[in-house]
Design an enzyme around this catalytic site. Structure first.
Site, PDB file in Angstrom:
ATOM      1  N   PRO A 192      -2.129  -5.912   1.389  1.00 34.05           N
ATOM      2  CA  PRO A 192      -1.109  -5.695   0.357  1.00 34.05           C
ATOM      3  C   PRO A 192      -1.553  -4.642  -0.646  1.00 34.05           C
ATOM      4  CG  PRO A 192      -1.426  -8.035   0.745  1.00 34.05           C
ATOM      5  CD  PRO A 192      -2.503  -7.325   1.506  1.00 34.05           C
ATOM      6  N   GLU A 193      -0.627  -3.760  -1.023  1.00 34.34           N
ATOM      7  CA  GLU A 193      -0.912  -2.718  -1.992  1.00 34.34           C
ATOM      8  C   GLU A 193      -0.143  -3.013  -3.271  1.00 34.34           C
ATOM      9  OE1 GLU A 193      -0.562   1.172  -0.118  1.00 34.34           O
ATOM     10  OE2 GLU A 193      -1.148   0.340   1.812  1.00 34.34           O
ATOM     11  N   LYS A 238      -4.706  -3.864  -7.097  1.00 38.24           N
ATOM     12  CA  LYS A 238      -4.443  -4.906  -6.108  1.00 38.24           C
ATOM     13  C   LYS A 238      -4.960  -6.280  -6.551  1.00 38.24           C
ATOM     14  CE  LYS A 238      -5.042  -1.357  -2.577  1.00 38.24           C
ATOM     15  NZ  LYS A 238      -5.819  -0.922  -1.387  1.00 38.24           N
ATOM     16  N   ARG A 251      -9.308   3.775   9.958  1.00 43.33           N
ATOM     17  CA  ARG A 251      -7.896   3.470   9.774  1.00 43.33           C
ATOM     18  C   ARG A 251      -7.099   4.542  10.517  1.00 43.33           C
ATOM     19  NH1 ARG A 251      -7.719   2.318   3.217  1.00 43.33           N
ATOM     20  NH2 ARG A 251      -9.757   1.340   3.066  1.00 43.33           N
TER      21      ARG A 251
END
Length: 286
Positions: free
Chosen positions: A2-3, A61, A269
């Site tokens: 989650p950002e 975050k 990533r």
């Protein structure tokens, strides 16, 4: 992970359902969920019993609820799969329930559910403004009214790095993760590997404006959910995945020019970009 938009959605839920309530008891179901608590699970529970929680806050975050009597705060990070759910006490326990907070009013309880156990909760000392001490090095995020644009630009130019690395540097700008970095770069027509030293002030301002724009748009629809792991405090998913311009669109046409979006391996990533709109920079920085 989650950002900023996803964490802000959760913060708003906590502000509605938890702020101002007094903890009756905290139950730790898995010690890894409180691994940042130096004295362990028993200390975590003891420090929360009888405490009234203040206004839910966020930096990047991270989420926290300061104690109303000052000095400490309940800090949380969702990790990859953490969920803070507000549930009726009669609701059956979730399979991956890690921590439960019951309140003296007997109403809905707060549950920390985390399938992969990368997230965590902890009671930490806080400064005079209620900020947990461990967050002192975390920069403000671009949606924070006190975000210093001039300082951001100066630091950005001074970094010997590339633009996407800078966007993910939480000591420079917080809350931006892989998804929204790719989206802001696509909107700004900047390649992820462009050296920060080559960014002019107008380009940096455009990038910052686009980061704000895309995260605000995501926040308006509850954030980005690709699976059932990210949900708000009521267990509902966000819908911004339907509006992404670059991230996750490998092989699909760019909405601007029609060129196929590419995916490149990047720091364990992926980076998604348009090879025509976001040209590889001539000058590279290792």
């Amino acid at each position: 992970m989650p950002e900023l938009p996803e964490v802000e959605v959760v913060r708003r839920g906590l502000a509605r359902w938890v702020t101002g309530r007094t903890v009756a008891a905290a139950e730790v179901r898995h010690p890894r969920a409180v691994r940042r608590q130096p004295a362990g699970a028993a200390d975590f529970a003891a420090r929360l019993a009888g405490v009234t929680l203040g206004e839910a806050r966020r930096r990047g975050k991270y989420l926290w609820l300061p104690f109303t009597d000052g000095g400490f705060a309940l800090l949380g990070h969702l990790g990859m799969s953490g969920q803070l759910l507000v549930q009726d006490p009669a609701t059956p326990d979730e399979t991956h329930l890690r921590v439960r907070l019951r309140f003296t009013d007997g109403g809905r309880e707060l549950r920390f559910v985390d399938q992969r156990t990368f997230g965590h909760l902890a009671v930490e000392p806080a400064d005079a403004d209620g900020l947990p001490q461990s967050l002192a090095h975390i920069a403000r995020d671009p949606l924070d009214p006190r975000f210093d644009e001039a300082a951001f630009f100066t630091a950005l130019r001074a970094k010997r790095t590339t633009v996407k690395r800078a966007l993910l540097d939480q000591s420079l700008i917080s809350g931006v993760g892989n998804i929204y970095a790719d989206e802001a770069l696509w909107r700004s027509k900047l390649h992820y590997d462009r050296p920060t030293a080559t960014l002019t002030r107008p380009l940096a301002q455009t990038l910052l404006a686009n980061a704000r724009e895309v995260m605000s748009a995501a926040l308006a629809v509850g954030g980005t959910s690709f699976d059932s792991l990210y949900v708000n405090v009521n267990g509902e998913s966000g819908y911004f995945s339907r509006s992404l311009d670059a991230y996750g669109r490998e092989g699909l046409p760019c909405y601007r020019c029609g060129t196929e979006i590419r995916r490149a391996a990047w720091m364990n990533r992926s980076s998604y970009f348009c090879p025509r709109c976001q040209r590889v920079p001539r000058q590279r920085t290792d």
